[in-house]
Write an enzyme that holds these catalytic residues in place. Structure first.
Site, PDB file in Angstrom:
ATOM      1  N   HIS A  37      30.527  46.875  36.059  1.00  0.00           N
ATOM      2  CA  HIS A  37      31.549  46.112  35.281  1.00  0.00           C
ATOM      3  C   HIS A  37      32.149  45.201  35.771  1.00  0.00           C
ATOM      4  CE1 HIS A  37      33.524  48.591  38.326  1.00  0.00           C
ATOM      5  NE2 HIS A  37      34.578  47.877  38.114  1.00  0.00           N
ATOM      6  N   HIS A 120      33.611  39.059  39.080  1.00  0.00           N
ATOM      7  CA  HIS A 120      32.215  39.395  39.563  1.00  0.00           C
ATOM      8  C   HIS A 120      31.734  41.058  39.193  1.00  0.00           C
ATOM      9  CE1 HIS A 120      34.882  41.028  42.134  1.00  0.00           C
ATOM     10  NE2 HIS A 120      34.140  41.960  42.320  1.00  0.00           N
TER      11      HIS A 120
END
Length: 178
Positions: A37, A120
């Protein structure tokens, strides 16, 4: 008390592609692809009443879907690397959504996020990996063709207190509408 955070889910096909980068790095604990995620705002351990307030407040976000581009690998931690991540291009819609969520969390009394937002996807948490091992890994695996997807919603995740890496549960989803 649930540990909460907001984030973007990674589509299964991109998760599968990222999972092919696993291996070849001593000291890495690889995250399972179903737990990939992009964290937008870490909220932390919250009591039930506050969790309900946060969940209902997030429905006020009114943003359009936007493209998210996964574009390479890097490590966090410098000379004492602690994670290998897939980088996400910091587009204006992504940064604006994150900033709105940050303002909302501060408005209800949470402390400001202490770190600058660097979008990220964590692929591995590192324990006793040397900066040389990480540099070697990145030189071999660090380049891959960019992958893009449309973020059509963001979610409120919960996790159990653990050493990181999931499992994460989607508590609520918030559509990004045209």
């Amino acid at each position: 008390m649930p540990r909460l955070f907001t984030g973007l889910e990674i589509p299964a096909e991109i998760g599968q592609s990222l999972s092919n980068l696993r291996g070849g790095l001593p000291g890495a604990r690889w995250i399972d692809p179903e737990n990939y995620h992009v964290t937008l705002r870490f909220i932390g351990d919250i009591d039930g009443a506050s969790a309900n307030e946060i969940a209902s407040m997030l429905f006020r976000v009114d943003r359009k879907p936007f493209e998210v581009k996964v574009q390479g690998l890097q490590s966090f931690g410098g000379r004492k690397p602690r994670a290998v991540v897939a980088t996400i291009a910091p587009s204006k819609p992504l940064m604006d959504l994150q900033a709105e969520l940050e303002r909302m969390m501060q408005r209800i009394g949470l402390d400001p996020e202490g770190r600058k937002f660097i979008p990220h996807v964590t692929l591995a948490r590192l324990h006793d990996a040397t900066d040389r091992d990480v540099a070697d890994y990145l030189s071999i695996r660090g380049y891959f063709p960019s992958k893009a997807f449309m973020a059509e919603r963001f979610v409120l995740f919960s996790s159990r207190a653990s050493t990181g890496g999931g499992p994460y549960v989607v508590e609520d989803a918030y559509e990004l509408c045209e």
